[in-house]
Design a protein around this motif. Structure first.
Motif, PDB file in Angstrom:
ATOM      1  N   SER A 113      22.507 -24.040   1.978  1.00 48.49           N
ATOM      2  CA  SER A 113      22.837 -25.347   2.559  1.00 48.49           C
ATOM      3  C   SER A 113      21.698 -26.363   2.520  1.00 48.49           C
ATOM      4  O   SER A 113      21.763 -27.375   3.205  1.00 48.49           O
ATOM      5  CB  SER A 113      23.392 -25.201   3.976  1.00 48.49           C
ATOM      6  OG  SER A 113      22.375 -25.278   4.925  1.00 48.49           O
ATOM      7  N   TYR A 114      20.655 -26.134   1.722  1.00 46.82           N
ATOM      8  CA  TYR A 114      19.583 -27.133   1.595  1.00 46.82           C
ATOM      9  C   TYR A 114      19.808 -27.962   0.339  1.00 46.82           C
ATOM     10  O   TYR A 114      19.938 -27.406  -0.752  1.00 46.82           O
ATOM     11  CB  TYR A 114      18.209 -26.453   1.516  1.00 46.82           C
ATOM     12  CG  TYR A 114      17.876 -25.693   2.766  1.00 46.82           C
ATOM     13  CD1 TYR A 114      17.517 -26.367   3.927  1.00 46.82           C
ATOM     14  CD2 TYR A 114      17.956 -24.306   2.804  1.00 46.82           C
ATOM     15  CE1 TYR A 114      17.245 -25.673   5.088  1.00 46.82           C
ATOM     16  CE2 TYR A 114      17.686 -23.600   3.964  1.00 46.82           C
ATOM     17  CZ  TYR A 114      17.324 -24.295   5.103  1.00 46.82           C
ATOM     18  OH  TYR A 114      17.063 -23.613   6.251  1.00 46.82           O
ATOM     19  N   GLU A 115      19.826 -29.278   0.526  1.00 45.82           N
ATOM     20  CA  GLU A 115      19.983 -30.173  -0.622  1.00 45.82           C
ATOM     21  C   GLU A 115      18.597 -30.522  -1.134  1.00 45.82           C
ATOM     22  O   GLU A 115      17.709 -30.837  -0.347  1.00 45.82           O
ATOM     23  CB  GLU A 115      20.674 -31.478  -0.207  1.00 45.82           C
ATOM     24  CG  GLU A 115      22.115 -31.320   0.222  1.00 45.82           C
ATOM     25  CD  GLU A 115      23.060 -31.015  -0.937  1.00 45.82           C
ATOM     26  OE1 GLU A 115      22.701 -31.316  -2.092  1.00 45.82           O
ATOM     27  OE2 GLU A 115      24.146 -30.463  -0.670  1.00 45.82           O
TER      28      GLU A 115
ATOM     29  N   ILE B 180      27.498 -29.603   9.862  1.00 44.51           N
ATOM     30  CA  ILE B 180      27.698 -28.179   9.535  1.00 44.51           C
ATOM     31  C   ILE B 180      26.445 -27.613   8.856  1.00 44.51           C
ATOM     32  O   ILE B 180      25.806 -28.307   8.062  1.00 44.51           O
ATOM     33  CB  ILE B 180      28.964 -27.998   8.643  1.00 44.51           C
ATOM     34  CG1 ILE B 180      29.270 -26.523   8.400  1.00 44.51           C
ATOM     35  CG2 ILE B 180      28.854 -28.700   7.305  1.00 44.51           C
ATOM     36  CD1 ILE B 180      29.862 -25.835   9.560  1.00 44.51           C
ATOM     37  N   ASP B 181      26.083 -26.407   9.200  1.00 38.80           N
ATOM     38  CA  ASP B 181      24.931 -25.694   8.633  1.00 38.80           C
ATOM     39  C   ASP B 181      23.580 -26.208   9.105  1.00 38.80           C
ATOM     40  O   ASP B 181      22.546 -25.683   8.686  1.00 38.80           O
ATOM     41  CB  ASP B 181      24.939 -25.707   7.090  1.00 38.80           C
ATOM     42  CG  ASP B 181      26.001 -24.785   6.532  1.00 38.80           C
ATOM     43  OD1 ASP B 181      26.285 -23.768   7.185  1.00 38.80           O
ATOM     44  OD2 ASP B 181      26.542 -25.092   5.458  1.00 38.80           O
ATOM     45  N   ARG B 182      23.564 -27.243   9.920  1.00 32.34           N
ATOM     46  CA  ARG B 182      22.284 -27.721  10.445  1.00 32.34           C
ATOM     47  C   ARG B 182      21.937 -26.914  11.698  1.00 32.34           C
ATOM     48  O   ARG B 182      22.759 -26.174  12.214  1.00 32.34           O
ATOM     49  CB  ARG B 182      22.384 -29.216  10.770  1.00 32.34           C
ATOM     50  CG  ARG B 182      22.767 -30.052   9.558  1.00 32.34           C
ATOM     51  CD  ARG B 182      21.704 -29.994   8.497  1.00 32.34           C
ATOM     52  NE  ARG B 182      20.472 -30.556   8.964  1.00 32.34           N
ATOM     53  CZ  ARG B 182      20.103 -31.820   8.813  1.00 32.34           C
ATOM     54  NH1 ARG B 182      20.879 -32.645   8.157  1.00 32.34           N
ATOM     55  NH2 ARG B 182      18.945 -32.259   9.271  1.00 32.34           N
TER      56      ARG B 182
ATOM     57  N   THR C  38      27.841 -23.421  12.805  1.00 29.43           N
ATOM     58  CA  THR C  38      28.882 -22.842  11.949  1.00 29.43           C
ATOM     59  C   THR C  38      30.181 -23.593  12.254  1.00 29.43           C
ATOM     60  O   THR C  38      30.227 -24.391  13.187  1.00 29.43           O
ATOM     61  CB  THR C  38      29.056 -21.352  12.276  1.00 29.43           C
ATOM     62  OG1 THR C  38      29.479 -21.281  13.649  1.00 29.43           O
ATOM     63  CG2 THR C  38      27.772 -20.560  12.093  1.00 29.43           C
ATOM     64  N   PRO C  39      31.255 -23.290  11.511  1.00 27.24           N
ATOM     65  CA  PRO C  39      32.521 -23.974  11.817  1.00 27.24           C
ATOM     66  C   PRO C  39      32.965 -23.757  13.262  1.00 27.24           C
ATOM     67  O   PRO C  39      33.479 -24.678  13.905  1.00 27.24           O
ATOM     68  CB  PRO C  39      33.498 -23.333  10.832  1.00 27.24           C
ATOM     69  CG  PRO C  39      32.639 -22.949   9.667  1.00 27.24           C
ATOM     70  CD  PRO C  39      31.332 -22.510  10.262  1.00 27.24           C
TER      71      PRO C  39
ATOM     72  N   VAL D  54      20.333 -32.580  15.823  1.00 32.12           N
ATOM     73  CA  VAL D  54      19.946 -31.444  14.976  1.00 32.12           C
ATOM     74  C   VAL D  54      18.499 -31.621  14.524  1.00 32.12           C
ATOM     75  O   VAL D  54      17.940 -32.712  14.616  1.00 32.12           O
ATOM     76  CB  VAL D  54      20.846 -31.332  13.715  1.00 32.12           C
ATOM     77  CG1 VAL D  54      22.287 -31.086  14.087  1.00 32.12           C
ATOM     78  CG2 VAL D  54      20.719 -32.567  12.842  1.00 32.12           C
ATOM     79  N   ILE D  55      17.922 -30.527  14.010  1.00 31.73           N
ATOM     80  CA  ILE D  55      16.547 -30.604  13.519  1.00 31.73           C
ATOM     81  C   ILE D  55      16.554 -31.241  12.137  1.00 31.73           C
ATOM     82  O   ILE D  55      17.353 -30.858  11.270  1.00 31.73           O
ATOM     83  CB  ILE D  55      15.908 -29.210  13.515  1.00 31.73           C
ATOM     84  CG1 ILE D  55      15.896 -28.734  14.958  1.00 31.73           C
ATOM     85  CG2 ILE D  55      14.522 -29.237  12.877  1.00 31.73           C
ATOM     86  CD1 ILE D  55      15.208 -27.497  15.265  1.00 31.73           C
TER      87      ILE D  55
END
Ligand SMILES: Nc1nc2c(c(=O)[nH]1)N[C@H]1C(S)=C(S)[C@@H](COP(=O)(O)OP(=O)(O)OC[C@H]3O[C@@H](n4cnc5c(N)ncnc54)[C@H](O)[C@@H]3O)O[C@H]1N2
Ligand code: MOO
Ligand SMILES: [Mg+2]
Length: 610
Positions: A411-413, A224-226, A351-352, A368-369
């Motif tokens: 959404s970035y850790e 999610i969010d990637r 997204t969901p 994903v990137i």
């Protein structure tokens, strides 16, 4: 960490004639060159009287004003030598290692060292150490013990971050920074970096960013969010079988209205193997497979029961009241997603609903990137973690938490890479550790013109970094730095945003530079930056500074759907409350006022407030 030193010359001769004291001043100069940011709290002379020596030691230890007191003189075999005795009178703990180290090394210089009776110990939070009276011997002794003082004082002050720093330094065979704090008088009085415009800086950042983009495969639930690194092409149709859209009866449309014999029941999840003949119907649920031979579904509301079984429980015949149309209420095979259709495109953020679509197609994993590993470093002697106790002169490190969570909100850790002191070694060590783990390091503080603003120097001199952006024509955020580092084969592989320490400045520059960079690295945003919307100003907004100002705005939609905006109040860079509730930034040119009711373009970095 600024160590506070005291120097006490013990000599009756010098007490009578202070200008004869050469050891005291020489020792002071030596201490200052070894610890440039230290404080010399006192330099005194007492005669060789045990009670007098004792009194000075008590005065300066009990007041808590000194971390280390060196005495010089009175340590030998002469009858008048009583400094060790006075020291032993006051210390609460012995520190024999210090005198042992001095003795061991001094014996290599002269065997007369054997005649020293020097002692060392701790009273309250102060170290007391006796040196011999001669200039040469006292300076040699100082040079032997000086590497331990940072650590010893940090332990006594219970300064956990300095202690950790020292442990790391010891463990890692740390090479000190090439940057020196000594030549303050020679520092440049004007910035060495050209003042760039924001758009120019964004262009440079885009050009100079290291090529970080790689692809990784993640389980759907972790993606999610990637950003998708592949087109999602349907390998199967959805639905995979003709399915009923209604709860009703599967029929042959050509049978028209009238009686049907209810032949079977098909519920969702069944796999019917019977075939419908003329005059027959199958009771069917929404989502259930339409049996062979049926080509329309009639909803239950358009039918009546005409005959039930003898026990009155089962349907035997029903009357179809409405003329069924061919294909009515049937989702044909592949009508939602056809086989081979590109249903989701690469470079779009997951997204969901994306995940739902991908799951429908039966993928377990998705490409994903890959994201850079991001680290955040705070810098500043004044900083204390918000979980720790505040000391006089210190402040809580709020930047770390606000930036970690700002990135998380997109959404970035990021990883917390600690707090660095405003000392070149500390900055170097903290950055070394951050670079060892991270591809992109964000620092806050230490980028302006102060003598303790060391980031740019340490980056350039210790890491060979290239500073592409060193100053910006914007408020807040003027001293913003963007730099890159190369690996040992000359390939650029790390990027640094060294952001200003002011809490608003680093927040706004994270929004304007760091988040767009991260999005760009994921192919999502071509540095177009945040979308602009037309907003009518509720009041006049003035910018008194020569630099264009990014005014933090609260943007609201009125009942007619029109957007209005107001500033968040005092825009000084320290006032983080000026970010609270802001959803947009309004660029106000230098020395200008925009009048109330003017329609302006505001960059929205969040969805609107409710
Ligand atoms: N002579 C000049 N002085 C300053 C200039 C200039 O051009 N010439 N620029 C000013 C501007 S504009 C800014 S912005 C600041 C940037 O300062 P630094 O990046 O060097 O940051 P510091 O000096 O270390 O700290 C500034 C301020 O922020 C507080 N701070 C720092 N880190 C944190 C943190 N993690 N959490 C909370 N608060 C933090 C710090 O205590 C200072 O008050 O320089 C001006 N000076
Ligand atoms: O540029 Mo500074 O960020 O105004 O305070
Ligand atoms: Mg500064």
């Amino acid at each position: 960490m600024a160590i506070r030193f005291g120097i006490l010359t013990v000599s009756t001769t010098c007490f009578i004639c202070p200008e004869k004291d050469r050891t005291g001043p020489e020792l002071e100069a030596c201490i200052q060159s070894a610890f440039p940011d230290c404080q010399i709290v006192f330099r005194k002379i007492v005669s060789d009287v045990r009670a007098d020596i004792r009194q000075v030691l008590i005065d300066f230890t009990d007041a808590g004003t000194c971390d280390v007191i060196f005495t010089a003189g009175g340590t030998g075999f002469a009858l008048s030598d009583v400094t060790p005795e006075a020291t032993k009178d006051v210390i609460e703990k012995e520190a024999p290692g210090l005198t042992y180290a001095i003795l061991a090394k001094s014996l290599g210089i002269t065997e007369m060292a054997m005649l020293s009776r020097a002692t060392a110990g701790i009273r309250k939070q102060t170290i007391i150490l006796n040196f011999p009276g001669s200039v040469k011997a006292s300076i040699e002794s100082f040079n032997i013990v000086k590497p331990t003082f940072f650590h010893a004082v940090a332990l006594l002050r219970e300064d956990a971050s300095q202690v950790t720093l020292d442990h790391n330094r010891i463990q890692q065979d740390f090479q000190p920074s090439k940057v020196s704090l000594l030549a303050t008088a020679r520092r440049p009085r004007k910035s060495l970096y050209p003042m760039l415009e924001v758009q120019e800086a964004l262009k440079i950042i885009k050009e100079k960013l290291p090529p970080m983009q790689k692809i990784e495969e993640l389980l759907l639930e972790d993606s999610i969010d990637r950003v998708l690194a592949e087109d999602i092409r349907a390998s199967r149709p959805v639905p995979e079988f003709a399915a009923s859209i209604k709860d009703g009866y599967a029929v042959k449309a050509s049978d028209g209205t009238g009686l049907r014999y209810v032949k079977a029941v098909v519920a969702a999840g069944d796999a019917p193997d019977n075939e419908l003949g003329p005059g027959e119907a199958c009771r069917i649920s929404t989502g259930a497979p339409v049996p062979r031979g049926a080509d329309a579904v009639v909803q239950v509301e358009d039918t009546i029961l005409t005959e039930a079984s003898v026990d009155g429980l089962q349907e035997v015949t029903v009357n179809i009241l409405i003329e069924p149309k061919l294909g009515q209420d049937i989702r044909q095979v592949g009508s939602d997603i056809a086989v081979d259709e590109v249903v989701l495109c690469k470079n779009r953020r997951i997204t969901p609903s994306y995940l739902g679509v991908i799951a429908m197609l039966g993928f377990e994993k998705v490409k994903v990137i890959k994201r850079p590993c991001i680290g955040i470093v705070s810098t500043g002697n004044e900083l204390v973690s918000y979980k720790d106790v505040l000391k006089p002169g210190s402040i809580y490190d709020s930047n770390k938490l606000s930036l970690l969570s700002l990135l998380k909100s997109y959404s970035y850790e990021a990883i917390d890479c600690g707090i660095s002191k405003d000392h070149p070694d500390s900055v170097k060590l903290t950055l070394e550790k951050a670079f060892s783990k991270c591809d992109l390091v964000i620092t806050t503080g230490g980028v302006s013109m102060g003598e303790f603003d060391l980031l740019k120097q340490v980056l350039e001199e210790d890491f060979g970094a290239t500073i592409h952006v060193g100053r910006l024509n914007m408020k807040p955020g003027k001293p913003t730095v963007f730099a890159t580092l190369s690996n040992n084969i000359g390939k650029i592989n790390k990027a640094v945003f060294a952001l200003p320490g002011n809490p608003v400045s680093c927040f706004v520059t994270t929004l304007l530079f760091v988040v767009p960079t991260l999005k760009y690295l994921e192919n999502e945003m071509d540095f177009k930056n945040w979308p602009k919307v037309n907003v009518t100003l509720e009041h006049n907004i003035s910018n008194k500074d020569a630099r264009p100002e990014y005014v933090r705005m609260i943007v609201l939609a009125n009942d007619e759907g029109a957007l209005t905006g107001r500033s968040t109040g005092n825009q000084i860079s320290s006032r983080l409350n000026s970010m609270v509730d802001a959803t947009g930034l309004l660029l106000v040119p230098g020395h200008s006022t925009i009048k109330a009711n003017t329609s302006v373009k505001v960059q929205l970095f969040r969805t609107l407030n409710l």
